[in-house]
Motif scaffolding. Structure first.
Motif, PDB file in Angstrom:
ATOM      1  N   LEU A  50      23.410   2.360  -1.143  1.00 38.17           N
ATOM      2  CA  LEU A  50      24.474   2.362  -0.134  1.00 38.17           C
ATOM      3  C   LEU A  50      23.902   2.371   1.282  1.00 38.17           C
ATOM      4  O   LEU A  50      24.455   1.736   2.184  1.00 38.17           O
ATOM      5  CB  LEU A  50      25.412   3.550  -0.350  1.00 38.17           C
ATOM      6  N   PHE A  51      22.787   3.064   1.484  1.00 42.92           N
ATOM      7  CA  PHE A  51      22.125   3.076   2.787  1.00 42.92           C
ATOM      8  C   PHE A  51      21.654   1.666   3.150  1.00 42.92           C
ATOM      9  O   PHE A  51      21.837   1.214   4.282  1.00 42.92           O
ATOM     10  CB  PHE A  51      20.936   4.044   2.761  1.00 42.92           C
ATOM     11  N   SER A  52      21.083   0.967   2.176  1.00 40.73           N
ATOM     12  CA  SER A  52      20.643  -0.409   2.407  1.00 40.73           C
ATOM     13  C   SER A  52      21.817  -1.318   2.745  1.00 40.73           C
ATOM     14  O   SER A  52      21.735  -2.137   3.661  1.00 40.73           O
ATOM     15  CB  SER A  52      19.910  -0.949   1.179  1.00 40.73           C
ATOM     16  N   LEU A  53      22.922  -1.169   2.019  1.00 39.76           N
ATOM     17  CA  LEU A  53      24.114  -1.963   2.306  1.00 39.76           C
ATOM     18  C   LEU A  53      24.678  -1.636   3.684  1.00 39.76           C
ATOM     19  O   LEU A  53      25.170  -2.516   4.396  1.00 39.76           O
ATOM     20  CB  LEU A  53      25.178  -1.739   1.234  1.00 39.76           C
ATOM     21  N   TYR A  54      24.592  -0.369   4.086  1.00 43.06           N
ATOM     22  CA  TYR A  54      25.046   0.041   5.412  1.00 43.06           C
ATOM     23  C   TYR A  54      24.217  -0.649   6.495  1.00 43.06           C
ATOM     24  O   TYR A  54      24.765  -1.160   7.470  1.00 43.06           O
ATOM     25  CB  TYR A  54      24.950   1.561   5.528  1.00 43.06           C
ATOM     26  N   LEU A  55      22.903  -0.674   6.319  1.00 45.20           N
ATOM     27  CA  LEU A  55      22.041  -1.337   7.303  1.00 45.20           C
ATOM     28  C   LEU A  55      22.307  -2.845   7.355  1.00 45.20           C
ATOM     29  O   LEU A  55      22.336  -3.433   8.438  1.00 45.20           O
ATOM     30  CB  LEU A  55      20.567  -1.064   6.991  1.00 45.20           C
ATOM     31  N   ILE A  56      22.529  -3.449   6.211  1.00 42.61           N
ATOM     32  CA  ILE A  56      22.886  -4.877   6.183  1.00 42.61           C
ATOM     33  C   ILE A  56      24.218  -5.085   6.887  1.00 42.61           C
ATOM     34  O   ILE A  56      24.400  -6.039   7.645  1.00 42.61           O
ATOM     35  CB  ILE A  56      22.924  -5.400   4.730  1.00 42.61           C
ATOM     36  N   GLY A  57      25.153  -4.158   6.662  1.00 46.24           N
ATOM     37  CA  GLY A  57      26.451  -4.223   7.329  1.00 46.24           C
ATOM     38  C   GLY A  57      26.317  -4.128   8.840  1.00 46.24           C
ATOM     39  O   GLY A  57      27.026  -4.819   9.577  1.00 46.24           O
ATOM     40  N   ILE A  58      25.409  -3.306   9.311  1.00 42.97           N
ATOM     41  CA  ILE A  58      25.168  -3.200  10.755  1.00 42.97           C
ATOM     42  C   ILE A  58      24.706  -4.537  11.309  1.00 42.97           C
ATOM     43  O   ILE A  58      25.189  -4.990  12.351  1.00 42.97           O
ATOM     44  CB  ILE A  58      24.136  -2.095  11.062  1.00 42.97           C
ATOM     45  N   VAL A  59      23.790  -5.177  10.611  1.00 41.22           N
ATOM     46  CA  VAL A  59      23.293  -6.479  11.069  1.00 41.22           C
ATOM     47  C   VAL A  59      24.433  -7.500  11.116  1.00 41.22           C
ATOM     48  O   VAL A  59      24.592  -8.227  12.105  1.00 41.22           O
ATOM     49  CB  VAL A  59      22.142  -6.978  10.152  1.00 41.22           C
TER      50      VAL A  59
END
Length: 96
Positions: A50-59
């Protein structure tokens, strides 16, 4: 496209924040007080995804909505604070 990206980001933000709180408040005490290390193994893996998806979402959000550097930095810092994703998502919803 922008509306669905915003909805996706808000959901991921909520899930990432919830998984972080679960990890800190439930899994970590189970590991150290209850001698149940598997709680952190499972929860930590889910939180990592979920943290990885959050960072991708930020991008994605930064590209679609042309976020300024300060907002991007704020979003990343929020990921490392226990209630950060909730606060950031609330501010995003309010248009701040």
């Amino acid at each position: 496209m922008k509306t669905s990206a915003l909805k996706y980001f808000r959901w991921i933000s909520y899930l990432e924040g919830t998984s972080f709180l679960f990890l800190l408040c439930i899994a970590m005490p189970l590991k150290y007080i209850g001698d149940r290390p598997e709680a952190v193994s499972v929860t930590g893996g889910i939180h990592g995804l979920l943290f990885s998806l959050y960072l991708i979402g930020i991008v994605i959000m930064a590209i679609l909505f042309r976020w300024k550097a300060l907002r991007i930095v704020g979003a990343v810092i929020a990921a490392f604070l226990p209630l950060g994703p909730f606060v950031f998502e609330r501010r995003l919803k309010a248009g701040a």
